[in-house]
Structure formats: structure tokens, C-alpha cells
Design an enzyme around this catalytic site. Sequence first.
Site, PDB file in Angstrom:
ATOM      1  N   SER A  35      26.967  40.324  46.597  1.00 52.27           N
ATOM      2  CA  SER A  35      26.158  39.118  46.436  1.00 52.27           C
ATOM      3  C   SER A  35      25.353  38.735  47.688  1.00 52.27           C
ATOM      4  O   SER A  35      24.224  38.244  47.548  1.00 52.27           O
ATOM      5  CB  SER A  35      27.039  37.957  45.980  1.00 52.27           C
ATOM      6  OG  SER A  35      27.554  38.253  44.705  1.00 52.27           O
ATOM      7  N   LYS A  93      38.260  31.791  39.674  1.00 55.29           N
ATOM      8  CA  LYS A  93      37.305  31.278  38.680  1.00 55.29           C
ATOM      9  C   LYS A  93      37.873  30.146  37.827  1.00 55.29           C
ATOM     10  O   LYS A  93      37.128  29.303  37.343  1.00 55.29           O
ATOM     11  CB  LYS A  93      36.809  32.419  37.783  1.00 55.29           C
ATOM     12  CG  LYS A  93      35.823  33.325  38.490  1.00 55.29           C
ATOM     13  CD  LYS A  93      35.289  34.399  37.565  1.00 55.29           C
ATOM     14  CE  LYS A  93      34.277  35.261  38.290  1.00 55.29           C
ATOM     15  NZ  LYS A  93      33.712  36.308  37.451  1.00 55.29           N
ATOM     16  N   ASP A 127      27.924  34.211  34.540  1.00 52.53           N
ATOM     17  CA  ASP A 127      28.344  35.545  34.079  1.00 52.53           C
ATOM     18  C   ASP A 127      27.902  35.781  32.636  1.00 52.53           C
ATOM     19  O   ASP A 127      27.478  36.873  32.273  1.00 52.53           O
ATOM     20  CB  ASP A 127      29.872  35.668  34.128  1.00 52.53           C
ATOM     21  CG  ASP A 127      30.385  36.023  35.519  1.00 52.53           C
ATOM     22  OD1 ASP A 127      29.577  36.501  36.341  1.00 52.53           O
ATOM     23  OD2 ASP A 127      31.570  35.802  35.779  1.00 52.53           O
ATOM     24  N   GLY A 186      39.295  44.567  26.960  1.00 49.49           N
ATOM     25  CA  GLY A 186      39.776  43.675  28.019  1.00 49.49           C
ATOM     26  C   GLY A 186      39.744  42.226  27.574  1.00 49.49           C
ATOM     27  O   GLY A 186      38.930  41.837  26.724  1.00 49.49           O
ATOM     28  N   GLY A 211      40.339  39.490  30.114  1.00 46.27           N
ATOM     29  CA  GLY A 211      40.481  38.714  31.348  1.00 46.27           C
ATOM     30  C   GLY A 211      39.397  37.652  31.428  1.00 46.27           C
ATOM     31  O   GLY A 211      38.782  37.274  30.420  1.00 46.27           O
ATOM     32  N   ALA A 269      36.345  37.721  32.760  1.00 43.61           N
ATOM     33  CA  ALA A 269      34.989  38.150  32.411  1.00 43.61           C
ATOM     34  C   ALA A 269      34.857  38.283  30.897  1.00 43.61           C
ATOM     35  O   ALA A 269      33.827  37.920  30.306  1.00 43.61           O
ATOM     36  CB  ALA A 269      34.670  39.476  33.095  1.00 43.61           C
ATOM     37  N   ARG A 311      45.301  45.443  26.655  1.00 43.00           N
ATOM     38  CA  ARG A 311      46.661  45.942  26.901  1.00 43.00           C
ATOM     39  C   ARG A 311      47.685  44.875  26.490  1.00 43.00           C
ATOM     40  O   ARG A 311      48.603  45.127  25.754  1.00 43.00           O
ATOM     41  CB  ARG A 311      46.778  46.296  28.386  1.00 43.00           C
ATOM     42  CG  ARG A 311      48.119  46.778  28.808  1.00 43.00           C
ATOM     43  CD  ARG A 311      48.133  47.101  30.277  1.00 43.00           C
ATOM     44  NE  ARG A 311      47.843  45.921  31.106  1.00 43.00           N
ATOM     45  CZ  ARG A 311      47.863  45.922  32.423  1.00 43.00           C
ATOM     46  NH1 ARG A 311      48.117  47.045  33.078  1.00 43.00           N
ATOM     47  NH2 ARG A 311      47.608  44.832  33.102  1.00 43.00           N
ATOM     48  N   ILE A 319      31.014  46.691  32.671  1.00 52.57           N
ATOM     49  CA  ILE A 319      30.617  45.650  33.634  1.00 52.57           C
ATOM     50  C   ILE A 319      31.107  45.937  35.057  1.00 52.57           C
ATOM     51  O   ILE A 319      30.759  45.236  35.992  1.00 52.57           O
ATOM     52  CB  ILE A 319      31.051  44.235  33.188  1.00 52.57           C
ATOM     53  CG1 ILE A 319      32.563  44.048  33.260  1.00 52.57           C
ATOM     54  CG2 ILE A 319      30.523  43.917  31.797  1.00 52.57           C
ATOM     55  CD1 ILE A 319      32.961  42.567  33.249  1.00 52.57           C
ATOM     56  N   TYR A 362      30.803  47.435  38.560  1.00 50.19           N
ATOM     57  CA  TYR A 362      29.586  47.871  39.257  1.00 50.19           C
ATOM     58  C   TYR A 362      29.853  48.792  40.447  1.00 50.19           C
ATOM     59  O   TYR A 362      28.922  49.269  41.074  1.00 50.19           O
ATOM     60  CB  TYR A 362      28.723  46.664  39.669  1.00 50.19           C
ATOM     61  CG  TYR A 362      29.419  45.608  40.484  1.00 50.19           C
ATOM     62  CD1 TYR A 362      29.989  44.503  39.865  1.00 50.19           C
ATOM     63  CD2 TYR A 362      29.498  45.704  41.871  1.00 50.19           C
ATOM     64  CE1 TYR A 362      30.632  43.528  40.595  1.00 50.19           C
ATOM     65  CE2 TYR A 362      30.140  44.726  42.607  1.00 50.19           C
ATOM     66  CZ  TYR A 362      30.704  43.644  41.960  1.00 50.19           C
ATOM     67  OH  TYR A 362      31.335  42.677  42.699  1.00 50.19           O
TER      68      TYR A 362
HETATM   69  P1  NAP Z   1      40.848  39.777  35.185  1.00 46.72           P
HETATM   70  O1  NAP Z   1      40.703  38.393  34.685  1.00 46.72           O
HETATM   71  O2  NAP Z   1      41.884  40.074  36.215  1.00 46.72           O
HETATM   72  O3  NAP Z   1      41.108  40.715  33.895  1.00 46.72           O
HETATM   73  C1  NAP Z   1      41.481  42.059  34.043  1.00 46.72           C
HETATM   74  C2  NAP Z   1      41.474  42.775  32.704  1.00 46.72           C
HETATM   75  O4  NAP Z   1      41.729  44.162  32.957  1.00 46.72           O
HETATM   76  C3  NAP Z   1      42.550  42.304  31.726  1.00 46.72           C
HETATM   77  O5  NAP Z   1      42.097  42.464  30.412  1.00 46.72           O
HETATM   78  C4  NAP Z   1      43.692  43.296  31.998  1.00 46.72           C
HETATM   79  O6  NAP Z   1      44.557  43.495  30.916  1.00 46.72           O
HETATM   80  C5  NAP Z   1      42.893  44.561  32.203  1.00 46.72           C
HETATM   81  N1  NAP Z   1      43.637  45.561  32.946  1.00 46.72           N
HETATM   82  C6  NAP Z   1      43.921  45.532  34.267  1.00 46.72           C
HETATM   83  N2  NAP Z   1      44.607  46.639  34.603  1.00 46.72           N
HETATM   84  C7  NAP Z   1      44.767  47.367  33.457  1.00 46.72           C
HETATM   85  C8  NAP Z   1      45.365  48.610  33.161  1.00 46.72           C
HETATM   86  N3  NAP Z   1      45.956  49.324  34.100  1.00 46.72           N
HETATM   87  N4  NAP Z   1      45.288  49.056  31.898  1.00 46.72           N
HETATM   88  C9  NAP Z   1      44.692  48.351  30.948  1.00 46.72           C
HETATM   89  N5  NAP Z   1      44.098  47.162  31.155  1.00 46.72           N
HETATM   90  C10 NAP Z   1      44.133  46.678  32.412  1.00 46.72           C
HETATM   91  O7  NAP Z   1      39.490  40.325  35.809  1.00 46.72           O
HETATM   92  P2  NAP Z   1      37.972  39.892  35.419  1.00 46.72           P
HETATM   93  O8  NAP Z   1      37.534  38.749  36.246  1.00 46.72           O
HETATM   94  O9  NAP Z   1      37.860  39.772  33.943  1.00 46.72           O
HETATM   95  O10 NAP Z   1      37.170  41.174  35.945  1.00 46.72           O
HETATM   96  C11 NAP Z   1      37.343  42.435  35.326  1.00 46.72           C
HETATM   97  C12 NAP Z   1      36.341  43.444  35.868  1.00 46.72           C
HETATM   98  O11 NAP Z   1      35.020  43.010  35.614  1.00 46.72           O
HETATM   99  C13 NAP Z   1      36.432  43.648  37.370  1.00 46.72           C
HETATM  100  O12 NAP Z   1      36.304  45.024  37.625  1.00 46.72           O
HETATM  101  C14 NAP Z   1      35.219  42.903  37.910  1.00 46.72           C
HETATM  102  O13 NAP Z   1      34.729  43.492  39.098  1.00 46.72           O
HETATM  103  C15 NAP Z   1      34.222  43.098  36.776  1.00 46.72           C
HETATM  104  N6  NAP Z   1      33.209  42.026  36.753  1.00 46.72           N
HETATM  105  C16 NAP Z   1      31.894  42.390  36.879  1.00 46.72           C
HETATM  106  C17 NAP Z   1      30.909  41.419  36.856  1.00 46.72           C
HETATM  107  C18 NAP Z   1      29.474  41.830  36.989  1.00 46.72           C
HETATM  108  O14 NAP Z   1      28.631  40.980  37.304  1.00 46.72           O
HETATM  109  N7  NAP Z   1      29.140  43.077  36.761  1.00 46.72           N
HETATM  110  C19 NAP Z   1      31.237  40.067  36.701  1.00 46.72           C
HETATM  111  C20 NAP Z   1      32.600  39.711  36.539  1.00 46.72           C
HETATM  112  C21 NAP Z   1      33.583  40.711  36.572  1.00 46.72           C
HETATM  113  P3  NAP Z   1      45.900  42.596  30.746  1.00 46.72           P
HETATM  114  O15 NAP Z   1      45.470  41.310  30.114  1.00 46.72           O
HETATM  115  O16 NAP Z   1      46.771  43.421  29.907  1.00 46.72           O
HETATM  116  O17 NAP Z   1      46.454  42.401  32.148  1.00 46.72           O
END
Ligand code: NAP
Length: 479
Positions: free
Chosen positions: A236, A283, A319, A343, A345, A347, A367, A430, A432
Site C-alpha cells: 500500500s 479489520k 475491499d 474461503g 474469512g 475478505a 475448511r 485475491i 497478490y
Molecule cells: P482470514 O480472515 O484469516 O481468513 C482466512 C481464510 O483462509 C479462512 O477461510 C480459512 O479457513 C482459510 N484457510 C487458512 N488456512 C487454510 C488452510 N490451511 N486450508 C484451508 N483453508 C485455510 O483472512 P482474510 O482477511 O480473509 O484474507 C485472506 C487472503 O486474502 C489473504 O491471503 C490476504 O492477503 C488476501 N487479501 C487480498 C486482498 C487484495 O486486495 N487482493 C484484500 C484482502 C485480503 P478456516 O475458516 O477454516 O480457518
Amino acid sequence: MICLTLSQQTLEEDAELVRSNRAYIDMAELRVDYLGEEEQKKASLFPSMVDIPVILTLRRKEDGGLCTLTERHRRNILLDALDGDFAYVDIEEDVKRAEVEAKARKRGVRIIRSFHDFNGIPEDIFSRIYKLAERGDVAKAAVTPHSVADLLTLFRISDELKDVDKIIIGMGEWGIPSRILYRRCGSMLTFASSGDAIAPGQITAKELKTLYRADKVSGKTAIYGIIGNPVYHSSSPQIHNPGFQAINYDAIYLPFLVDNIRSFFALAEYLKMRGFSVTIPFKAQVLMFLGRISREVKQIGSCNTVVRVPGMWKGFNTDYYGFLSPILRDIESGRIKTALVIGAGGASKAIVWALRNRGVKVTILNRTLSRAADIAALNLCEFDTLENARKYEGTVDLVVQTTSVGLYPDFDLNPIEGFRFTGREIVYDIIYKPKMTKLLSEAAAAGCTLHYGEEMLLEQGKLQFEMFTGYHYPRGIGE
Ligand code: NAP
């Protein structure tokens, strides 16, 4: 002033570093302790080899340097070096070196009186700095913050000790904002590296000068940033700082590593920050500190943008829009009617809501089934476990990957390993870093249309920029 720390083994190599970084620096510090033995004897020649003021430093091992010589030997090297036209000489707080001091004063070389604390911030830091500067010397405190609250202490020094010439350095990862905002700490300079940092947390001179414009920061500069933990991987700053420069806005955007969100708000108030981005894991935590929230934040329960409005902080979520922007046309044209979102989470919440808001039929796979069920209930969609992914092969127009599986450094992971694409899907990951995840390469091999996390990142960043500045993000940057 941006001061390049020189840590080569020969004077010529150090001079070459000054030449190659000349556009970014105002000063250099010759670290004599890094020079070979024979070169140390010639240190007095160095100021005439470069065209900027030079600090003479021969740092002891216990202060983070390489020098293990006896004090007598160290003193002799410093005395010989002082035959050269150095602008400053660094003498540690506890060292009584009448001869070195006398020679420095006689030759008009200013003394920097320094102390280092690699474990924390001493409780008496204010009085110690004051005392170091007593004789008209520059006081230097290189200390180690371990939290946002510690960082705030460093920024407070500038107000408590206004009239003292000083250099304040927060070492390590928690101290990085004090190096970038060194002028807000009341520091006369910040130390920079040429690439390989020799002190923990050092940033390159090029980044300080061109990305952050750290030497231009004044009391009027508007401060923005990103909070997270971890946070230093964030791209950023590369979005917002060039944008500020392009519209001639006196503002800076930098990363803040955060341990405690309440402490960060205290720092944000203290620095009179105008806004900040929020990333993992804050967040949702940030919500309780906001006076107002947008409709999207209320719906999604997650905020990635905080802006100062009169008397309070207001939260937004960009987002959802950042995600939608690259595929909006395909949704509007009817090319995307159904989606599989991998997923559940933070995002995913924003993404599912964005898709549902546009009438796309969504199935969430996760998961942990209960998390998918929660988002599905809020948005009236279907859900299932990750293991059942193959059941959905060939059934959807869009596949969105929102988990952290496949994120740097785990390049070879794919959360839906074995899933067969037909080639007709639009596939959007998503993540990057890396740009091309394992899932995307498999989709590409099947002939699918791809969208990358960096598109979402840039789009959500552009919208944030508008909220921060009131201006559209300038064209031609980061595209
Ligand atoms: P988060 O709230 O921590 O959610 C993580 C997600 O990944 C959950 O669904 C989790 O499943 C799953 N997960 C984690 N480890 C896993 C594994 N070993 N096997 C299967 N599922 C797994 O994170 P978030 O904020 O949503 O962000 C997720 C990703 O999006 C990150 O890589 C982040 O960098 C990216 N992102 C990108 C942007 C962009 O602008 N491009 C914006 C926001 C986020 P469970 O529920 O089972 O734990």
C-alpha cells in the site's frame, strides 16, 4: 537529513556507495569499525573523497559495532582520523575521552553523544537525552521499542525536548515509523542503508527519499498509514505515496506494526493522523473505536479504511468495491451469474456480500464449515466443505479464491487441489503475492480467464485514496 551508513571494508568502496546513493542522501556515516585494519589508519582521508558531510564513528561491539580494540587503541584511531575534515564525531555517552573531545572541538567537529539500548527504552530517556546535549552536543538515543506504546514514547520526545539537537532512533521492526517520520521525532537525521541494513529496521536511502520523501515531512504533513500484524509486506505505501506526489499533496503513508489497537489510536491521535488502512488481524477489532461506519462496514462487519472526520474516526470498506471493479462488466453483461467462493474469512465476507448485492448466486466452500454457514446465512447463499469442491466442477461462471492458501512463501499450495476447470470459468485469486498462484496457473492451463489479487489491491487502494484526499487516484501510476 538522510544519512547513509557506510559499512564497507575499504574507503574506496564506501566512497563508491556515496556516489551511487548521492541523489538520495545529505550525509554519510563512516563506520570505521567495518574497515579493514590498514584502511582504518587512512580514515582521515575519507571526507575529501566525498562531497557531503561525514560522521566519524568507531562503534564498540557492546554498542552494536564491530570494534573489539582496547579503549586506548580505539582512541588513537579516532584521534588520527580527526585530522580529516569530518563534520561530526560520535562518542558514546559513557566514554570520557578528553583528548578526542578536545581535538574535535578545536577542529570544529561537532560531537554526537550517543547511547544504545538493544533491550528496550530506558525509563529516564528524556533526562538522559537532555544531559547528553548539555554541552551543546547532539544527543543520540538508539533504543528498542517493543510495542506501539513504546513508539509513542519516542514521538513524545520531540515535544518534551523541543530545543535539544538530537537524533532519536527506534531500532528493530517496531521502530520503523520513527525512522521514516524522524522529523516528527525531532531528529536532525535518520540513518539509512544502501541495501543491506546493518542496524535492525534500517530502510534504504532510496526508499526514504523517493517513496516516503521523509526529508520533506514537516509539522504540516498529513500522516496516513496501514496498520496490521504483520504489515511490512504491504504494497500500500507504493500505491498511496506516489499518488500523493502526483497531486502535490503534502502527505505521507507508512506502515505501522500494531500489537494493541487501543494504543494505536492513541498514537494516531498524537500524530494527528488523517486516516489509515487496516489489514489482518484488525479489520473487525477496529470497529469499537469508530464513531461512524459506512453501510458496507455495518453489513460486512469488517473495516479496511479509517478516515478522520470532525471529532471522530469513520470506517469504510473498500475491499468489496476493489474486488468487484475488475469483474463488474462481466456481472452486468450476464457473463457471471453463478460463483464459487473458496474461503470464509474477513475478505470472503466482503466478497460474498458484493456478489450477492449484484444478484450473483453464490456457494461458499470453507475448511471450517460453520464459518461458511455464518456468511451464507447472512447473504442467503449455499455453502459446503472444501473437500466437496469437485462436486461443483463445471457448474459456475466464476471461481474466487479468498483463503490464504498459496500465499508467499507457500507457492505450491492450492486449496482446491485436483479441481478441474472447464476453461469457461473466470478465475479470480485475491492473493497478490505471488501474482500467479498455483490455482491460477492451473486455471490458465485449462484456458480460463484470470483475475489477480493485485487488481483488487490497486482498485481498493484507489478508492481509499479518494477517501483520504478527496481526489481521484491519478492516472498512469501503478497500472
Ligand atoms: P482470514 O480472515 O484469516 O481468513 C482466512 C481464510 O483462509 C479462512 O477461510 C480459512 O479457513 C482459510 N484457510 C487458512 N488456512 C487454510 C488452510 N490451511 N486450508 C484451508 N483453508 C485455510 O483472512 P482474510 O482477511 O480473509 O484474507 C485472506 C487472503 O486474502 C489473504 O491471503 C490476504 O492477503 C488476501 N487479501 C487480498 C486482498 C487484495 O486486495 N487482493 C484484500 C484482502 C485480503 P478456516 O475458516 O477454516 O480457518
